[in-house]
Design a protein around this motif. Structure first.
Motif, PDB file in Angstrom:
ATOM      1  N   GLN A 292      -6.884   2.587 -15.116  1.00  0.00           N
ATOM      2  CA  GLN A 292      -6.986   3.998 -15.802  1.00  0.00           C
ATOM      3  C   GLN A 292      -6.222   4.983 -15.114  1.00  0.00           C
ATOM      4  OE1 GLN A 292      -9.058   3.968 -18.536  1.00  0.00           O
ATOM      5  NE2 GLN A 292      -8.988   1.561 -17.814  1.00  0.00           N
ATOM      6  N   ILE A 293      -5.808   5.946 -15.980  1.00  0.00           N
ATOM      7  CA  ILE A 293      -5.140   7.296 -15.423  1.00  0.00           C
ATOM      8  C   ILE A 293      -6.143   8.100 -14.604  1.00  0.00           C
ATOM      9  CG2 ILE A 293      -3.494   9.256 -15.973  1.00  0.00           C
ATOM     10  CD1 ILE A 293      -2.852   7.675 -18.449  1.00  0.00           C
ATOM     11  N   GLY A 294      -5.991   8.214 -13.419  1.00  0.00           N
ATOM     12  CA  GLY A 294      -6.923   9.060 -12.596  1.00  0.00           C
ATOM     13  C   GLY A 294      -6.466  10.484 -12.019  1.00  0.00           C
ATOM     14  N   PHE A 295      -7.656  10.966 -11.739  1.00  0.00           N
ATOM     15  CA  PHE A 295      -7.478  12.597 -11.155  1.00  0.00           C
ATOM     16  C   PHE A 295      -7.834  12.404  -9.779  1.00  0.00           C
ATOM     17  CE2 PHE A 295      -7.005  13.547 -15.440  1.00  0.00           C
ATOM     18  CZ  PHE A 295      -6.007  14.709 -15.578  1.00  0.00           C
ATOM     19  N   ASP A 296      -7.622  11.584  -9.025  1.00  0.00           N
ATOM     20  CA  ASP A 296      -7.829  11.013  -7.659  1.00  0.00           C
ATOM     21  C   ASP A 296      -6.882  10.409  -6.859  1.00  0.00           C
ATOM     22  OD1 ASP A 296      -8.137   8.145  -8.652  1.00  0.00           O
ATOM     23  OD2 ASP A 296      -9.837   8.971  -9.724  1.00  0.00           O
ATOM     24  N   LYS A 297      -7.131   9.965  -5.784  1.00  0.00           N
ATOM     25  CA  LYS A 297      -5.855   9.161  -5.012  1.00  0.00           C
ATOM     26  C   LYS A 297      -5.852   7.743  -5.299  1.00  0.00           C
ATOM     27  CE  LYS A 297      -8.791   7.909  -0.644  1.00  0.00           C
ATOM     28  NZ  LYS A 297      -8.755   8.009   0.727  1.00  0.00           N
ATOM     29  N   GLN A 298      -6.296   7.285  -6.468  1.00  0.00           N
ATOM     30  CA  GLN A 298      -6.120   5.971  -6.973  1.00  0.00           C
ATOM     31  C   GLN A 298      -4.673   5.873  -7.211  1.00  0.00           C
ATOM     32  OE1 GLN A 298      -8.270   3.474  -7.001  1.00  0.00           O
ATOM     33  NE2 GLN A 298      -6.838   2.212  -7.322  1.00  0.00           N
ATOM     34  N   LEU A 299      -3.893   6.911  -7.815  1.00  0.00           N
ATOM     35  CA  LEU A 299      -2.630   6.946  -7.831  1.00  0.00           C
ATOM     36  C   LEU A 299      -1.827   6.466  -6.743  1.00  0.00           C
ATOM     37  CD1 LEU A 299      -0.208   7.959  -9.685  1.00  0.00           C
ATOM     38  CD2 LEU A 299      -0.299  10.057  -8.655  1.00  0.00           C
ATOM     39  N   LEU A 300      -2.323   7.028  -5.339  1.00  0.00           N
ATOM     40  CA  LEU A 300      -1.696   6.528  -4.089  1.00  0.00           C
ATOM     41  C   LEU A 300      -2.058   5.153  -3.860  1.00  0.00           C
ATOM     42  CD1 LEU A 300      -2.227   9.669  -2.126  1.00  0.00           C
ATOM     43  CD2 LEU A 300       0.003   8.939  -3.307  1.00  0.00           C
ATOM     44  N   ARG A 301      -3.304   4.648  -4.054  1.00  0.00           N
ATOM     45  CA  ARG A 301      -3.633   3.261  -3.789  1.00  0.00           C
ATOM     46  C   ARG A 301      -2.972   2.401  -4.665  1.00  0.00           C
ATOM     47  NH1 ARG A 301      -9.093   5.339  -4.902  1.00  0.00           N
ATOM     48  NH2 ARG A 301     -10.087   5.929  -3.123  1.00  0.00           N
ATOM     49  N   ASP A 302      -2.806   2.642  -5.846  1.00  0.00           N
ATOM     50  CA  ASP A 302      -1.958   1.823  -6.752  1.00  0.00           C
ATOM     51  C   ASP A 302      -0.276   1.637  -6.229  1.00  0.00           C
ATOM     52  OD1 ASP A 302      -4.251   1.251  -8.347  1.00  0.00           O
ATOM     53  OD2 ASP A 302      -3.627   2.749  -9.902  1.00  0.00           O
TER      54      ASP A 302
ATOM     55  N   ALA B  41       0.678   2.183  -3.355  1.00  0.00           N
ATOM     56  CA  ALA B  41       0.840   1.306  -2.204  1.00  0.00           C
ATOM     57  C   ALA B  41       0.874  -0.163  -2.213  1.00  0.00           C
ATOM     58  CB  ALA B  41      -0.232   1.852  -1.248  1.00  0.00           C
ATOM     59  N   ALA B  42      -0.115  -0.480  -3.241  1.00  0.00           N
ATOM     60  CA  ALA B  42      -0.381  -1.759  -3.665  1.00  0.00           C
ATOM     61  C   ALA B  42       0.590  -2.384  -4.117  1.00  0.00           C
ATOM     62  CB  ALA B  42      -1.670  -2.062  -4.323  1.00  0.00           C
ATOM     63  N   ASP B  43       1.488  -1.705  -4.978  1.00  0.00           N
ATOM     64  CA  ASP B  43       2.515  -2.277  -5.871  1.00  0.00           C
ATOM     65  C   ASP B  43       3.783  -2.263  -5.049  1.00  0.00           C
ATOM     66  OD1 ASP B  43       0.961  -2.610  -7.869  1.00  0.00           O
ATOM     67  OD2 ASP B  43       1.545  -0.877  -9.007  1.00  0.00           O
ATOM     68  N   LEU B  44       3.751  -1.707  -3.847  1.00  0.00           N
ATOM     69  CA  LEU B  44       5.035  -1.976  -3.074  1.00  0.00           C
ATOM     70  C   LEU B  44       5.503  -3.203  -2.589  1.00  0.00           C
ATOM     71  CD1 LEU B  44       4.515   1.413  -0.291  1.00  0.00           C
ATOM     72  CD2 LEU B  44       6.286   0.843  -2.210  1.00  0.00           C
ATOM     73  N   GLY B  45       4.523  -4.052  -2.212  1.00  0.00           N
ATOM     74  CA  GLY B  45       4.846  -5.316  -2.061  1.00  0.00           C
ATOM     75  C   GLY B  45       5.471  -5.571  -0.685  1.00  0.00           C
ATOM     76  N   THR B  46       5.439  -4.581   0.147  1.00  0.00           N
ATOM     77  CA  THR B  46       6.323  -4.537   1.555  1.00  0.00           C
ATOM     78  C   THR B  46       5.490  -4.084   2.739  1.00  0.00           C
ATOM     79  OG1 THR B  46       7.344  -2.467   1.128  1.00  0.00           O
ATOM     80  CG2 THR B  46       8.584  -4.382   0.361  1.00  0.00           C
ATOM     81  N   TRP B  47       3.809  -3.641   2.396  1.00  0.00           N
ATOM     82  CA  TRP B  47       3.327  -3.144   3.139  1.00  0.00           C
ATOM     83  C   TRP B  47       1.892  -3.852   3.267  1.00  0.00           C
ATOM     84  CZ3 TRP B  47      -0.883   1.039   2.500  1.00  0.00           C
ATOM     85  CH2 TRP B  47      -1.484   1.317   3.725  1.00  0.00           C
ATOM     86  N   ASP B  48       1.521  -4.386   4.513  1.00  0.00           N
ATOM     87  CA  ASP B  48       0.402  -5.254   4.575  1.00  0.00           C
ATOM     88  C   ASP B  48      -0.966  -4.378   4.803  1.00  0.00           C
ATOM     89  OD1 ASP B  48       0.556  -4.178   7.036  1.00  0.00           O
ATOM     90  OD2 ASP B  48       0.998  -6.214   8.119  1.00  0.00           O
ATOM     91  N   LYS B  49      -1.030  -3.131   4.357  1.00  0.00           N
ATOM     92  CA  LYS B  49      -2.117  -2.377   4.415  1.00  0.00           C
ATOM     93  C   LYS B  49      -2.580  -2.210   5.985  1.00  0.00           C
ATOM     94  CE  LYS B  49      -3.371  -3.563   0.032  1.00  0.00           C
ATOM     95  NZ  LYS B  49      -4.465  -4.268  -0.982  1.00  0.00           N
ATOM     96  N   THR B  50      -1.833  -2.353   6.865  1.00  0.00           N
ATOM     97  CA  THR B  50      -1.925  -2.167   8.258  1.00  0.00           C
ATOM     98  C   THR B  50      -1.171  -0.830   8.844  1.00  0.00           C
ATOM     99  OG1 THR B  50      -0.618  -3.542   9.042  1.00  0.00           O
ATOM    100  CG2 THR B  50      -2.921  -4.489   8.788  1.00  0.00           C
ATOM    101  N   PRO B  51      -1.461  -0.140  10.065  1.00  0.00           N
ATOM    102  CA  PRO B  51      -0.638   1.072  10.411  1.00  0.00           C
ATOM    103  C   PRO B  51       0.672   0.516  10.826  1.00  0.00           C
ATOM    104  CG  PRO B  51      -3.062   1.238  11.099  1.00  0.00           C
ATOM    105  CD  PRO B  51      -2.656  -0.185  10.569  1.00  0.00           C
ATOM    106  N   PRO B  52       1.730   1.145  10.776  1.00  0.00           N
ATOM    107  CA  PRO B  52       2.071   2.544  10.203  1.00  0.00           C
ATOM    108  C   PRO B  52       1.960   2.518   8.691  1.00  0.00           C
ATOM    109  CG  PRO B  52       3.867   1.912  11.199  1.00  0.00           C
ATOM    110  CD  PRO B  52       3.085   0.930  11.602  1.00  0.00           C
ATOM    111  N   GLY B  53       1.348   3.439   7.811  1.00  0.00           N
ATOM    112  CA  GLY B  53       1.402   3.378   6.492  1.00  0.00           C
ATOM    113  C   GLY B  53       2.920   3.890   6.047  1.00  0.00           C
ATOM    114  N   PRO B  54       3.406   3.564   4.806  1.00  0.00           N
ATOM    115  CA  PRO B  54       4.677   4.160   4.196  1.00  0.00           C
ATOM    116  C   PRO B  54       4.538   5.566   4.006  1.00  0.00           C
ATOM    117  CG  PRO B  54       3.293   3.027   2.516  1.00  0.00           C
ATOM    118  CD  PRO B  54       2.570   2.987   3.854  1.00  0.00           C
ATOM    119  N   GLU B  55       5.937   6.086   4.034  1.00  0.00           N
ATOM    120  CA  GLU B  55       6.081   7.439   3.587  1.00  0.00           C
ATOM    121  C   GLU B  55       5.864   7.534   2.078  1.00  0.00           C
ATOM    122  OE1 GLU B  55       6.734  10.446   4.968  1.00  0.00           O
ATOM    123  OE2 GLU B  55       7.543   9.905   7.171  1.00  0.00           O
TER     124      GLU B  55
END
Length: 279
Positions: free
Chosen positions: A227-237, A239-253
């Protein structure tokens, strides 16, 4: 004042034995990792929205607010003075729609936090009735928050308080969802935190912000997809779609255009919910 805790997005200062100064920063986290890029005005927006919701829901449960103006000048607009409470070690989540981690859990087990759900549900679909899906409150340095069943909550805080947490969470969600619906918004899910004071539950931390909730515009709602959200789900999606980050620190810019879009959505939600223009 003494800094006693630095959370993912909030800093907590002790001001005497009975009160705290809760400061909302412009930091943003996804998957329990603080990203290196701030979102301008985020702390002010979340504080203002929480204050609005505290007022709307005060007849259901008292909250920890002492003052929104009696705070140090350097924190004005993004801090509140609040009561010091014994916090309940459970994050209380209510869901009326199937999204995020709940959708993932449903796909693997057809249940969410021990709540069995019928077959045939789709991503973004409305549940027959709101459900209580609590999680642990895990310090960032110790890992991620983990799903809890209601039995886990009972084992943690006792049956009486577990019942009170579930009932209060669902009452708050249902009241807020009705207010949101009157403004053309669907409140998909939200998280509350409670403390104990004067013998009862006190609503603490934040309330129904873009960080703690998923909001969708009614006209955009399309079950069966993201869904199109008015929240930080935009950022979660993102980050998840990057494919290069394993969801551990440090996070991506966060890219500049995504920073701007995230801020725009936070402002849009504040204005739509409160009916006032963001300054």
């Amino acid at each position: 004042m003494e800094l006693i805790h630095r959370g993912k997005v909030r800093d907590v200062y002790a001001d005497g034995p009975d009160e705290l100064i809760l400061v909302a920063s412009d930091r943003v986290s996804v998957y329990d990792v603080v990203l290196p890029t701030p979102i301008p005005d985020k702390g002010r927006l979340l504080t203002a929205l929480s204050l609005w919701w505290f007022e709307q829901l005060a007849d259901i449960v008292p909250n920890h607010l002492v003052s929104a103006v009696d705070v140090p000048a350097e924190f004005a607009g993004r801090a509140i003075r609040c009561r010091r409470l014994d916090m309940v070690p459970v994050e209380c989540v209510a869901r009326g729609y199937l999204a995020g981690s709940a959708w993932s859990a449903y796909q693997s087990s057809r249940s969410v936090c021990g709540v069995e759900l019928p077959a045939g549900l789709v991503e973004g679909g409305r549940l027959a009735e709101p459900i209580f899906t609590p999680t642990t409150k895990t310090p960032p340095e110790q890992g991620h928050d983990e799903p809890m069943t209601f039995a886990d909550v009972v084992a943690t805080v006792g049956a009486a308080q577990a019942d009170q947490l579930r009932d209060t969470t669902l009452r708050l969600y249902e009241a807020a969802a009705k207010i949101a619906a009157d403004r053309g918004l669907l409140l998909a899910d939200t998280k509350f935190e409670f403390g104990v004071g004067d013998g009862g539950l006190i609503l603490a931390d934040e309330a129904l912000t873009s960080d703690s909730s998923r909001y969708w515009r009614t006209e955009d709602w399309t079950p069966g997809q993201r869904q199109i959200g008015f929240d930080k789900q935009l950022l979660r999606d993102w980050a998840a779609d990057l494919g290069t980050w394993d969801k551990t620190p440090p996070g991506p810019e966060i890219p500049p255009e995504l920073v701007d879009e995230t801020r725009r959505r936070y402002v849009a939600l504040y204005e739509r919910v409160t009916g006032t223009s963001w300054r």
